[in-house]
Design a protein around this motif. Structure first.
Motif, PDB file in Angstrom:
ATOM      1  N   ASP A  88     -13.195  -0.978  38.621  1.00  0.00           N
ATOM      2  CA  ASP A  88     -13.893   0.172  37.432  1.00  0.00           C
ATOM      3  C   ASP A  88     -13.654   1.854  38.200  1.00  0.00           C
ATOM      4  N   PRO A  89     -12.871   2.392  37.694  1.00  0.00           N
ATOM      5  CA  PRO A  89     -12.824   3.831  38.351  1.00  0.00           C
ATOM      6  C   PRO A  89     -14.066   4.532  38.115  1.00  0.00           C
ATOM      7  N   ARG A  90     -14.739   4.049  37.180  1.00  0.00           N
ATOM      8  CA  ARG A  90     -16.005   5.008  36.958  1.00  0.00           C
ATOM      9  C   ARG A  90     -16.923   5.095  38.132  1.00  0.00           C
ATOM     10  N   ILE A  91     -16.891   4.001  38.929  1.00  0.00           N
ATOM     11  CA  ILE A  91     -17.764   4.053  40.203  1.00  0.00           C
ATOM     12  C   ILE A  91     -17.470   5.196  41.199  1.00  0.00           C
ATOM     13  N   ALA A  92     -16.147   5.439  41.224  1.00  0.00           N
ATOM     14  CA  ALA A  92     -15.706   6.510  42.315  1.00  0.00           C
ATOM     15  C   ALA A  92     -16.043   7.900  41.506  1.00  0.00           C
ATOM     16  N   LEU A  93     -15.837   7.837  40.092  1.00  0.00           N
ATOM     17  CA  LEU A  93     -16.385   9.274  39.340  1.00  0.00           C
ATOM     18  C   LEU A  93     -17.832   9.408  39.758  1.00  0.00           C
ATOM     19  N   ALA A  94     -18.505   8.482  39.582  1.00  0.00           N
ATOM     20  CA  ALA A  94     -19.968   8.547  39.652  1.00  0.00           C
ATOM     21  C   ALA A  94     -20.536   9.043  41.027  1.00  0.00           C
ATOM     22  N   ARG A  95     -19.593   8.864  42.146  1.00  0.00           N
ATOM     23  CA  ARG A  95     -20.169   9.373  43.421  1.00  0.00           C
ATOM     24  C   ARG A  95     -20.710  10.402  43.707  1.00  0.00           C
ATOM     25  N   ASN A  96     -20.252  11.793  42.876  1.00  0.00           N
ATOM     26  CA  ASN A  96     -20.255  12.870  43.178  1.00  0.00           C
ATOM     27  C   ASN A  96     -21.752  13.157  42.595  1.00  0.00           C
ATOM     28  N   GLY A  97     -22.102  12.301  41.886  1.00  0.00           N
ATOM     29  CA  GLY A  97     -23.626  12.365  41.324  1.00  0.00           C
ATOM     30  C   GLY A  97     -24.570  12.065  42.174  1.00  0.00           C
TER      31      GLY A  97
END
Length: 231
Positions: A88-97
């Protein structure tokens, strides 16, 4: 987030390098890799290595890896493992949050210490005025309220920013998120800076700090002192 900076080249270049390595480079590298045919997860993980390499370079250069550096590397590693395990690439995307949320919480925690974060930042930016600033802090309740209020502003602002990043990570198309995420840094920072400067001006805090000197203008100082430059 403070009203002035010392105008030191090293500080300026350090800020520029941080922005390039932690924001501009990851976004640019992601789209270069995608254009070259890399998958979403591969592009996200490789582009996310830029902040990690910057952190490691700073640790080697200064021969010290601080708590923030350890946290940065740990979070990047955890998000990479999570993305690979779940595909799931969205896990990597959410890390900035998550980065931003923890920064906001930390700012709010400093309200319960001797000096809130924004005041500590002010002292760092104006080392030549430390004595005067400490006198204001000790004798002027309104001065203390301003910096506590600004710490709340930035802490809550970062938490709102973090929430937006997580929402964007899970609602927008994956290839759209890195660009929007990078733009959000600029929007959030500029908005918080504008509010900060308005508060400092309307409460006459700038006048208390600089007296009759106009912020933004170089002032002469006696030899051996560094009164800095406001901006």
């Amino acid at each position: 987030m403070a009203p002035a900076a010392e105008g030191r080249p090293s500080s300026r270049w350090g800020f520029v390098i941080t922005v390039l390595c932690d924001i501009v480079l990851p976004v640019g590298l992601y789209y270069v890799l995608r254009a070259a045919g890399a998958g979403e997860i591969t592009a996200l993980l490789l582009s996310g290595s830029a902040p990690a390499l910057h952190t490691l370079h700073s640790a080697v250069r200064h021969r010290r890896l601080d708590t923030i550096g350890v946290f940065t590397l740990a979070l990047l590693l955890v998000s990479a493992v999570g993305s690979l395990m779940t595909s799931d690439p969205r896990i990597a995307l959410a890390r900035n949050g998550l980065f931003t949320a923890l920064a906001g919480v930390w700012l709010l925690v400093t309200l319960y210490t001797g000096r809130p974060f924004t005041y500590q930042a002010l002292r760092t930016l104006l080392p030549g005025r430390t004595t005067a600033l400490e006198k204001l802090w000790e004798t002027d309740p309104a001065f203390r309220r301003v910096w506590r209020g600004l710490t709340v502003l930035w802490g809550v602002g970062l938490l709102v920013d973090a929430l937006l990043r997580v929402i964007l990570a899970y609602t927008l198309p994956v290839d759209t998120v890195p660009a929007v995420d990078g733009a959000l840094y600029a929007v959030s920072w500029i908005a918080l800076q504008i509010i900060t400067q308005v508060v400092l001006y309307r409460t006459r805090t700038l006048a208390k700090i600089f007296g009759d000197r106009m912020p933004g203008r170089r002032v002469s100082s006696p030899a051996g002192t560094d009164e800095g430059r406001a901006r």
